[in-house]
Scaffold this active site. Structure first.
Site, PDB file in Angstrom:
ATOM      1  CB  SER A 138      35.260  45.945  44.794  1.00 38.20           C
ATOM      2  OG  SER A 138      34.743  44.824  44.377  1.00 38.20           O
ATOM      3  CE1 TYR A 151      33.543  49.000  40.765  1.00 38.93           C
ATOM      4  CE2 TYR A 151      33.797  46.844  41.147  1.00 38.93           C
ATOM      5  CZ  TYR A 151      33.339  47.916  41.659  1.00 38.93           C
ATOM      6  OH  TYR A 151      32.858  48.041  42.883  1.00 38.93           O
TER       7      TYR A 151
END
Length: 254
Positions: A138, A151
């Site tokens: 990501s 995250y």
């Protein structure tokens, strides 16, 4: 170009969103795809769509955070040529608003889940004389994002694991790369907006879209196309790389 005829691929989290788009892209180019998924209703829907397009796919109920379940599932699938580690969950919170339980949950799925699949897949890739691994990282692994502490930590680990695997298995004909998307318009985004901003969904959707300099969110199919390229022989000179696909987010934001 980009033919995957006679290739056997595993896509984790392939029942919806980015994983579904990747599964569809691989089957359209001839791969036999094996979807690992917790939500078997979503997996079944993806299998129907693949079948209607003339592709071949199978699904398996498996929790990627369960080490033995993953090993057993990969043993059932047998030798493979491609692994796409896509399964993952999201979390919103800063370090002091992230509970220990939430932190452990994110790490168990997004980090240990990737480890489990890598651990189980390497022997099956060896049986095929090598192959390709694509891990879903990501932009959170590349830049600081607000309220994404756990995250971001997990996706940073995925990027680091990608580089480690690429180095360790270079001489076994196993390539390993990662993809780092910015915000992609998936059912998760729609659910997030409906839950948190039920009274101003259009306004928040536009705000989220414009956080990418290009002015919109990514499409799952665009991530699928990049994954297809990295899984193909056309990318045979590429390993140990991370690919931001982010509408300019990491380079053009000021």
């Amino acid at each position: 170009m980009f033919s995957l005829q006679n290739k056997k691929a595993v896509v984790t989290g392939g029942g919806s969103g980015i994983g579904k788009a990747i599964a569809l892209a691989l089957t359209k180019q001839g791969a036999e795809v094996h979807i690992i998924e917790l939500n078997m209703e979503q997996a079944a829907s993806t299998l129907v769509e693949i079948g209607n397009g003339g592709g071949k796919a199978f699904s398996y109920a498996c929790d990627v955070s369960d080490h033995q379940q993953v090993i057993d599932t990969f043993s059932r699938i047998g030798s493979i040529n491609i692994l796409v580690n896509n399964a993952g969950i999201a979390h919103v919170g800063k370090v002091d608003t992230t509970s220990e339980n939430d932190f452990d949950r994110i790490m168990n799925v997004n980090v240990k889940g990737v480890y489990n699949c890598l651990y189980a897949a390497i022997p099956q890739l060896r049986l095929s004389g090598g192959g390709v691994i694509v891990n879903m990282a990501s932009i959170a692994s590349l830049v600081g994002l607000p309220d994404r502490f756990a995250y971001s930590a997990a996706k940073g680990a995925v990027k680091a694991m990608t580089m480690s695997v690429a180095k360790d298995y270079l001489n076994e004909n196993i390539r390993c790369n990662s993809i780092s998307p910015a915000r992609v318009h998936t059912p998760f985004v729609d659910g997030f907006l409906a839950k948190n901003y039920p009274d101003n969904i259009p306004e928040m959707f536009e705000k989220l879209s414009k956080s990418q300099p290009i002015g919109r969110m990514g499409k799952p199919e665009e991530i699928g196309a990049l994954a297809l390229f990295l899984c193909s022989d056309e990318a045979s000179f590429i390993t140990g790389c991370d690919y931001p696909i982010d509408g300019g987010f990491t380079t053009l934001n000021t």
